[in-house]
Design a protein around this motif. Structure first.
Motif, PDB file in Angstrom:
ATOM      1  N   ALA A  14       0.824  -1.209   0.000  1.00 30.74           N
ATOM      2  CA  ALA A  14       0.000   0.000   0.000  1.00 30.74           C
ATOM      3  C   ALA A  14       0.861   1.263   0.000  1.00 30.74           C
ATOM      4  O   ALA A  14       0.533   2.257  -0.664  1.00 30.74           O
ATOM      5  CB  ALA A  14      -0.934  -0.005   1.211  1.00 30.74           C
ATOM      6  N   VAL A  15       1.969   1.224   0.727  1.00 30.62           N
ATOM      7  CA  VAL A  15       2.869   2.379   0.759  1.00 30.62           C
ATOM      8  C   VAL A  15       3.463   2.620  -0.624  1.00 30.62           C
ATOM      9  O   VAL A  15       3.511   3.761  -1.110  1.00 30.62           O
ATOM     10  CB  VAL A  15       3.989   2.168   1.806  1.00 30.62           C
ATOM     11  CG1 VAL A  15       5.052   3.254   1.690  1.00 30.62           C
ATOM     12  CG2 VAL A  15       3.408   2.154   3.220  1.00 30.62           C
ATOM     13  N   ALA A  16       3.917   1.545  -1.286  1.00 28.47           N
ATOM     14  CA  ALA A  16       4.486   1.673  -2.627  1.00 28.47           C
ATOM     15  C   ALA A  16       3.444   2.231  -3.592  1.00 28.47           C
ATOM     16  O   ALA A  16       3.749   3.114  -4.413  1.00 28.47           O
ATOM     17  CB  ALA A  16       4.997   0.319  -3.108  1.00 28.47           C
ATOM     18  N   MET A  23       7.672  -1.631  -4.968  1.00 24.80           N
ATOM     19  CA  MET A  23       7.832  -2.134  -3.610  1.00 24.80           C
ATOM     20  C   MET A  23       9.251  -2.659  -3.376  1.00 24.80           C
ATOM     21  O   MET A  23       9.827  -2.454  -2.305  1.00 24.80           O
ATOM     22  CB  MET A  23       6.803  -3.239  -3.340  1.00 24.80           C
ATOM     23  CG  MET A  23       6.734  -3.675  -1.877  1.00 24.80           C
ATOM     24  SD  MET A  23       5.296  -4.721  -1.547  1.00 24.80           S
ATOM     25  CE  MET A  23       5.848  -6.254  -2.271  1.00 24.80           C
ATOM     26  N   ASN A  24       9.810  -3.323  -4.376  1.00 32.94           N
ATOM     27  CA  ASN A  24      11.145  -3.883  -4.212  1.00 32.94           C
ATOM     28  C   ASN A  24      12.190  -2.790  -4.021  1.00 32.94           C
ATOM     29  O   ASN A  24      13.187  -2.980  -3.312  1.00 32.94           O
ATOM     30  CB  ASN A  24      11.509  -4.748  -5.418  1.00 32.94           C
ATOM     31  CG  ASN A  24      12.766  -5.556  -5.182  1.00 32.94           C
ATOM     32  OD1 ASN A  24      12.893  -6.245  -4.167  1.00 32.94           O
ATOM     33  ND2 ASN A  24      13.711  -5.476  -6.114  1.00 32.94           N
ATOM     34  N   ASN A  30      15.763   0.386   2.161  1.00 30.48           N
ATOM     35  CA  ASN A  30      15.682   0.354   3.617  1.00 30.48           C
ATOM     36  C   ASN A  30      16.251  -0.931   4.225  1.00 30.48           C
ATOM     37  O   ASN A  30      16.210  -1.107   5.444  1.00 30.48           O
ATOM     38  CB  ASN A  30      14.231   0.521   4.055  1.00 30.48           C
ATOM     39  CG  ASN A  30      13.682   1.891   3.731  1.00 30.48           C
ATOM     40  OD1 ASN A  30      13.873   2.849   4.478  1.00 30.48           O
ATOM     41  ND2 ASN A  30      13.005   2.013   2.585  1.00 30.48           N
ATOM     42  N   GLN A  31      16.759  -1.838   3.348  1.00 31.16           N
ATOM     43  CA  GLN A  31      17.320  -3.117   3.796  1.00 31.16           C
ATOM     44  C   GLN A  31      16.351  -3.833   4.744  1.00 31.16           C
ATOM     45  O   GLN A  31      16.711  -4.227   5.864  1.00 31.16           O
ATOM     46  CB  GLN A  31      18.679  -2.912   4.453  1.00 31.16           C
ATOM     47  CG  GLN A  31      19.752  -2.423   3.498  1.00 31.16           C
ATOM     48  CD  GLN A  31      21.114  -2.263   4.142  1.00 31.16           C
ATOM     49  OE1 GLN A  31      21.381  -2.828   5.197  1.00 31.16           O
ATOM     50  NE2 GLN A  31      21.991  -1.492   3.522  1.00 31.16           N
ATOM     51  N   PRO A  35       9.858  -7.751   4.915  1.00 26.94           N
ATOM     52  CA  PRO A  35       8.985  -6.718   4.352  1.00 26.94           C
ATOM     53  C   PRO A  35       7.529  -6.842   4.787  1.00 26.94           C
ATOM     54  O   PRO A  35       6.754  -5.890   4.630  1.00 26.94           O
ATOM     55  CB  PRO A  35       9.114  -6.935   2.837  1.00 26.94           C
ATOM     56  CG  PRO A  35      10.375  -7.707   2.654  1.00 26.94           C
ATOM     57  CD  PRO A  35      10.501  -8.563   3.867  1.00 26.94           C
ATOM     58  N   ASP A  36       7.150  -7.992   5.327  1.00 26.68           N
ATOM     59  CA  ASP A  36       5.754  -8.177   5.744  1.00 26.68           C
ATOM     60  C   ASP A  36       5.459  -7.507   7.077  1.00 26.68           C
ATOM     61  O   ASP A  36       4.297  -7.421   7.485  1.00 26.68           O
ATOM     62  CB  ASP A  36       5.432  -9.674   5.851  1.00 26.68           C
ATOM     63  CG  ASP A  36       5.482 -10.374   4.504  1.00 26.68           C
ATOM     64  OD1 ASP A  36       5.179  -9.710   3.491  1.00 26.68           O
ATOM     65  OD2 ASP A  36       5.835 -11.561   4.459  1.00 26.68           O
TER      66      ASP A  36
END
Length: 469
Positions: A14-16, A23-24, A30-31, A35-36
């Motif tokens: 959602a942020v992407a 998203m990737n 941010n390393q 990601p979940d």
């Protein structure tokens, strides 16, 4: 680049989507190991599609240049990459130009003003023959807005292979690299260091190495050994001779003197040592700088402060590093490491004694985890900003942000029932520090210390400044 603070219910997908990016790219910048899981209050760096690109596995600089249709040399130049082979997964690169589609009513003058560039530069990049003739829907390539130039120093304590790898990965962000530390001896000689690997990495990335000289002995700063040297004209000259020999042998370009807890009665002796050092090193082309305790007034009491003569250092030296951190020190109560209100108190005094163009503001790259209620005699554990966020995720707590200190923090209870309080740095707190450097017109910033993973810092730095090399 944008900074997004995760809210309840946020997902990375959602942020992407919200920012119109991949998203990737957010994961790499941010390393993010998982990601979940996003922590409420976690600050994320969001690359801007079409303006920035985060290096992925298998990328080469040539392939990235081809992908975006920009000359390889220009891509390397705008990102201050001296060796095109030295790019690393997770590096956020800026593109020399970004696309803009002409709208109804646009003029070239308006477009140039909107994006902080010049009409001539847009004409040159796009090979426009008639600047008065723009078509709605026409795609123009807009040169990246110029960032103010600043100097950045980074201290490093890991001088082996680990340090070498970090300098190769991050060196384009630094003007100076300061391996810590050479120490003085009572006879005017200095200790040895095995720092060749990090010096080679500095040279490979266009970074000027500074020899750090301290009165550090037996894991602490020693007032007596400083007094022995500073009270003897002969020993001062012997020490300077040994410094020059080591600098010539190792290829250093400057000297950074970090004498701490000097006796107040040695204040003028210290100033005299600085004058002697500059008189011998400057004609040979070396810079001379010092690290100074964070004073808020000329008469600030305490062994850490009294021998540090701000006015004299400002007059004698090429620049100074003011150590504006360690308010939240390991043996003290929980607090922000570098609360911005306290940093500004120091700078308000410093600029009355030292030209701002000679001041490097100290910046921490770490945080601390205290057990609470805090008890005298206990010590906090140092954590990296990345580890701090992982702790908050592990214990399911939200990250809060102190607006007065401009610093993130949180509390958690561990498996044994012990309560903790953590203060650290994030993209927001670093942005506040970089704004402070610009506001005060300082020479730049100085990091203590490399070796603490903080992936968000580097794109935030690059979004604010071009680094002097």
């Amino acid at each position: 680049m944008r900074i997004h603070v995760a809210a309840s219910g946020d997902t990375l997908w959602a942020v992407a989507r919200r920012y119109g990016t991949d998203m990737n790219q957010i994961i790499l910048a941010n390393q993010l190991d998982n990601p979940d899981v996003l922590v409420v209050g976690q600050a994320l760096v969001i690359p801007e599609q079409g303006r920035e690109y985060v290096v992925q596995p298998g990328d080469t600089l040539w392939a990235i240049a081809q992908r975006f249709g920009v000359p390889l040399q220009e891509l390397a130049q705008v990102n201050q990459i001296t060796n095109p082979a030295l790019i690393f997964v997770g590096d956020m690169l800026v593109l020399p130009y970004f696309p803009y589609r002409v709208r109804q009513g646009d003029t070239l003058w308006q477009i140039a003003r909107r994006f902080g560039t010049s009409m001539d530069r847009i004409v040159q990049v796009n090979q426009i023959s008639n600047p008065a003739m723009l078509s709605v829907g026409q795609v123009l390539y807009i040169p990246r807005e110029q960032r103010p130039v600043t100097e950045i120093n980074a201290y490093i304590t890991k001088t082996g292979e680990e340090g070498r790898s970090e300098v190769l990965a991050l060196g384009r962000n630094f003007t100076y690299l300061s391996p810590f530390t050479y120490s003085i001896r009572e006879d005017g000689t200095i200790t040895e260091m095995r720092e060749i690997l990090v010096l080679e990495a500095a040279r490979a990335t266009g970074v000027a190495p500074l020899l750090v000289l301290t009165n550090f002995r037996d894991r602490s700063f020693d007032s007596d050994i400083a007094a022995t040297i500073l009270r003897s004209p002969e020993l001062k000259e012997t020490l300077i001779t040994n410094i020059i020999e080591t600098m010539e042998e190792k290829g250093y370009t400057g000297l950074n003197i970090d004498f701490e807890y000097v006796y107040p009665e040695d204040r003028e002796n210290y100033n005299d040592f600085l004058r002697r050092t500059v008189a011998r090193l400057r004609p040979a082309g070396y810079t001379v700088s010092t690290a100074l305790a964070p004073k808020e007034s000329a008469d600030q009491a305490g062994l850490l402060y009294e021998a540090h003569d701000y006015a004299a250092h400002g007059e004698i030296l090429d620049f100074v590093v003011i150590m504006t951190y360690e308010w939240g020190w390991a043996g003290g109560e929980p607090w922000a490491i570098a609360p911005i209100n306290k940093v500004r108190d120091v700078l308000d005094y410093a600029v009355t004694e030292i030209p701002p163009a000679k001041i490097m503001m100290g910046i921490p790259l770490y945080g601390r985890d205290w057990k609470i209620p805090w008890q005298q005699g206990t010590f906090a554990r140092t954590v990296s900003p990345k580890e701090a966020v992982q702790l908050a995720a592990r214990y399911g707590v939200n990250i809060q942000y102190d607006e007065e200190y401009q610093s993130p923090f949180f509390r958690y209870v561990d498996a044994s029932g012990q309560e903790h309080e953590v203060w650290f740095e994030d993209a927001r707190s670093m942005q506040a520090k970089y704004e402070t450097i610009k506001e005060y017109g300082l020479r730049g910033g100085s990091y203590w210390v490399l070796g603490s993973p903080f992936p968000q810092n580097w794109p935030v730095l690059r979004n604010n400044f071009t680094i002097e090399k």
